[in-house]
Design a protein around this motif. Structure first.
Motif, PDB file in Angstrom:
ATOM      1  N   PRO A  22       0.680  -1.278   0.012  1.00 48.64           N
ATOM      2  CA  PRO A  22      -0.029  -0.041   0.006  1.00 48.64           C
ATOM      3  C   PRO A  22       0.738   1.183  -0.068  1.00 48.64           C
ATOM      4  N   ALA A  23       1.874   1.346   0.761  1.00 53.39           N
ATOM      5  CA  ALA A  23       2.827   2.259   0.713  1.00 53.39           C
ATOM      6  C   ALA A  23       3.526   2.589  -0.549  1.00 53.39           C
ATOM      7  N   LEU A  28       3.601   5.740  -5.794  1.00 53.11           N
ATOM      8  CA  LEU A  28       3.564   5.808  -7.262  1.00 53.11           C
ATOM      9  C   LEU A  28       2.562   6.699  -7.705  1.00 53.11           C
ATOM     10  N   SER A  29       1.429   6.491  -6.962  1.00 51.38           N
ATOM     11  CA  SER A  29       0.110   7.263  -7.318  1.00 51.38           C
ATOM     12  C   SER A  29       0.060   8.521  -7.278  1.00 51.38           C
ATOM     13  N   ARG A  30       0.951   9.216  -5.963  1.00 48.73           N
ATOM     14  CA  ARG A  30       1.136  10.633  -5.639  1.00 48.73           C
ATOM     15  C   ARG A  30       2.046  10.962  -6.646  1.00 48.73           C
ATOM     16  N   GLN A  31       3.251  10.421  -7.245  1.00 48.00           N
ATOM     17  CA  GLN A  31       4.017  10.986  -8.335  1.00 48.00           C
ATOM     18  C   GLN A  31       3.382  10.956  -9.449  1.00 48.00           C
ATOM     19  N   ALA A  32       2.534  10.017  -9.729  1.00 48.29           N
ATOM     20  CA  ALA A  32       1.864  10.080 -11.174  1.00 48.29           C
ATOM     21  C   ALA A  32       0.852  11.291 -11.177  1.00 48.29           C
TER      22      ALA A  32
END
Length: 112
Positions: A22-23, A28-32
């Motif tokens: 999850p981390a 990855l989602s935050r950077q994307a």
């Protein structure tokens, strides 16, 4: 109208699946999101760019790219305000010189 047929060398027929904690997924989602991409697009581009990159070349930092993007937006806003009012804050030229120095420093490091 039907979608145009891709040449066979552009067909994506192979699939690679990997799992994330999850981390890891949140990172990855935050950077994307910062770069304006979906998480799977960013993961794919990171994998492919690491395959094409020479071993001695360091990867580009997505956070750095995002910060440079913010600087560009701020400079555009400053320029717009200057054109609207005809006034320029006295601190702006010094900030521009500092940005230029940082860019020159980064180019010098890249050349070495």
């Amino acid at each position: 109208m039907a979608r145009p047929v891709l040449p066979t060398d552009r067909h994506r027929v192979h699939r690679i699946v990997f799992r994330l904690t999850p981390a890891e997924h949140a990172c990855l989602s935050r950077q994307a999101q910062q770069l304006g991409h979906r998480a799977n697009e960013l993961a794919r581009s990171l994998v492919l760019s690491s395959l094409e990159r020479p071993e001695d070349e360091a990867p580009l930092d997505p956070a750095l790219i995002s910060e440079l993007n913010y600087i560009g937006h701020n400079l555009n806003q400053i320029t717009k305000r200057l054109h609207m009012t005809g006034r320029l804050s006295p601190t702006i030229p010094a900030l521009c010189r500092r940005i230029e120095a940082l860019i020159d420093e980064a180019i010098d490091k890249e050349a070495r």
